[in-house]
Motif scaffolding. Sequence first.
Motif, PDB file in Angstrom:
ATOM      1  N   UNK A 247      57.927  51.035  -6.584  1.00 32.68           N
ATOM      2  CA  UNK A 247      56.871  50.938  -5.778  1.00 32.68           C
ATOM      3  C   UNK A 247      55.711  51.276  -6.034  1.00 32.68           C
ATOM      4  N   UNK A 248      55.920  52.287  -7.758  1.00 36.48           N
ATOM      5  CA  UNK A 248      53.833  52.614  -8.099  1.00 36.48           C
ATOM      6  C   UNK A 248      53.112  51.625  -8.098  1.00 36.48           C
ATOM      7  N   UNK A 249      52.106  51.148  -8.109  1.00 35.07           N
ATOM      8  CA  UNK A 249      51.725  50.082  -7.889  1.00 35.07           C
ATOM      9  C   UNK A 249      50.036  49.592  -6.800  1.00 35.07           C
ATOM     10  N   UNK A 250      49.163  49.320  -7.532  1.00 35.64           N
ATOM     11  CA  UNK A 250      47.914  48.951  -6.546  1.00 35.64           C
ATOM     12  C   UNK A 250      47.998  47.863  -5.549  1.00 35.64           C
ATOM     13  N   UNK A 251      48.298  48.506  -4.522  1.00 34.06           N
ATOM     14  CA  UNK A 251      47.913  47.427  -3.995  1.00 34.06           C
ATOM     15  C   UNK A 251      47.207  47.290  -2.715  1.00 34.06           C
ATOM     16  N   UNK A 252      46.869  45.463  -2.259  1.00 41.08           N
ATOM     17  CA  UNK A 252      46.252  44.763  -2.072  1.00 41.08           C
ATOM     18  C   UNK A 252      45.937  44.317  -0.619  1.00 41.08           C
ATOM     19  N   UNK A 253      44.987  44.404   0.218  1.00 40.22           N
ATOM     20  CA  UNK A 253      45.165  43.225   1.339  1.00 40.22           C
ATOM     21  C   UNK A 253      44.606  41.868   1.446  1.00 40.22           C
ATOM     22  N   UNK A 254      45.347  41.181   2.597  1.00 41.86           N
ATOM     23  CA  UNK A 254      44.800  40.140   1.685  1.00 41.86           C
ATOM     24  C   UNK A 254      44.805  39.270   3.552  1.00 41.86           C
ATOM     25  N   UNK A 255      43.960  37.971   3.625  1.00 41.35           N
ATOM     26  CA  UNK A 255      44.089  37.874   4.669  1.00 41.35           C
ATOM     27  C   UNK A 255      43.891  36.310   4.112  1.00 41.35           C
ATOM     28  N   UNK A 256      44.852  35.251   4.865  1.00 39.54           N
ATOM     29  CA  UNK A 256      44.715  33.742   4.944  1.00 39.54           C
ATOM     30  C   UNK A 256      44.792  32.993   5.973  1.00 39.54           C
ATOM     31  N   UNK A 257      44.934  32.095   6.169  1.00 40.68           N
ATOM     32  CA  UNK A 257      45.118  30.590   6.775  1.00 40.68           C
ATOM     33  C   UNK A 257      45.602  31.284   7.927  1.00 40.68           C
ATOM     34  N   UNK A 258      45.415  31.218   8.990  1.00 44.17           N
ATOM     35  CA  UNK A 258      46.223  31.106  10.074  1.00 44.17           C
ATOM     36  C   UNK A 258      47.823  29.927  10.154  1.00 44.17           C
ATOM     37  N   UNK A 259      49.282  30.417  10.129  1.00 40.94           N
ATOM     38  CA  UNK A 259      50.038  29.735  10.274  1.00 40.94           C
ATOM     39  C   UNK A 259      51.411  29.684   9.782  1.00 40.94           C
ATOM     40  N   UNK A 260      51.727  29.061   8.432  1.00 42.61           N
ATOM     41  CA  UNK A 260      53.815  29.919   8.484  1.00 42.61           C
ATOM     42  C   UNK A 260      53.356  30.827   7.100  1.00 42.61           C
ATOM     43  N   UNK A 261      53.970  32.053   7.082  1.00 42.43           N
ATOM     44  CA  UNK A 261      53.229  33.051   6.926  1.00 42.43           C
ATOM     45  C   UNK A 261      54.248  32.601   5.212  1.00 42.43           C
ATOM     46  N   UNK A 262      53.390  32.815   3.585  1.00 44.36           N
ATOM     47  CA  UNK A 262      53.477  32.169   2.683  1.00 44.36           C
ATOM     48  C   UNK A 262      53.374  33.442   1.584  1.00 44.36           C
TER      49      UNK A 262
END
Length: 123
Positions: A89-104
Motif C-alpha cells: 500500500x506504500x504510495x503517494x495517495x491522491x484525491x480527485x473530484x469528477x462529474x457526478x454520476x456513475x462511479x468510474x
Amino acid sequence: VQLQASGGGLVEAGGSLRLSCVASGRTVSTYNMGWFRQTPGKEREFIAGLSGNAYVTRYAPSVTGRFTISRDNAENTAILRMNNLQRADTAVYYCAAGRNGIVRSRVSDYDYWGQGTQVTVSS
C-alpha cells in the motif's frame, strides 16, 4: 474546486491511517470523489470512489474490505480510512473530484486533483 489531501505518514504493517481531502470552492456532494495512488514508474491506480449522493461506493479489489471511502458534508471533506495496511500500500495517495454520476475508475474521469500525500508502510 480545489482539493487539499492530508493524513499520510509512516505506519507499521497492520496499522491504520485516515486520509482527508478538504474541498474548497464547491461542495463535495456536487462531485463523485475518488482516491488514487501512485508509485514511482507506475501509472496512477484507482482505489476507491464515492458517488455524489454518497449512495454508491466502488473499490479496487486490492483494498476491498480494508479501505473505506466516505464524506463529511459539514467539513466538506472526503475521507479514506485505511486498515490493515500492507507494504504494497506504500504510495503517494491522491484525491480527485469528477462529474457526478456513475462511479468510474479512470484517471480521465476526474477533473480536479489534490496534491498527493505520502503513505509509507514498514514491515
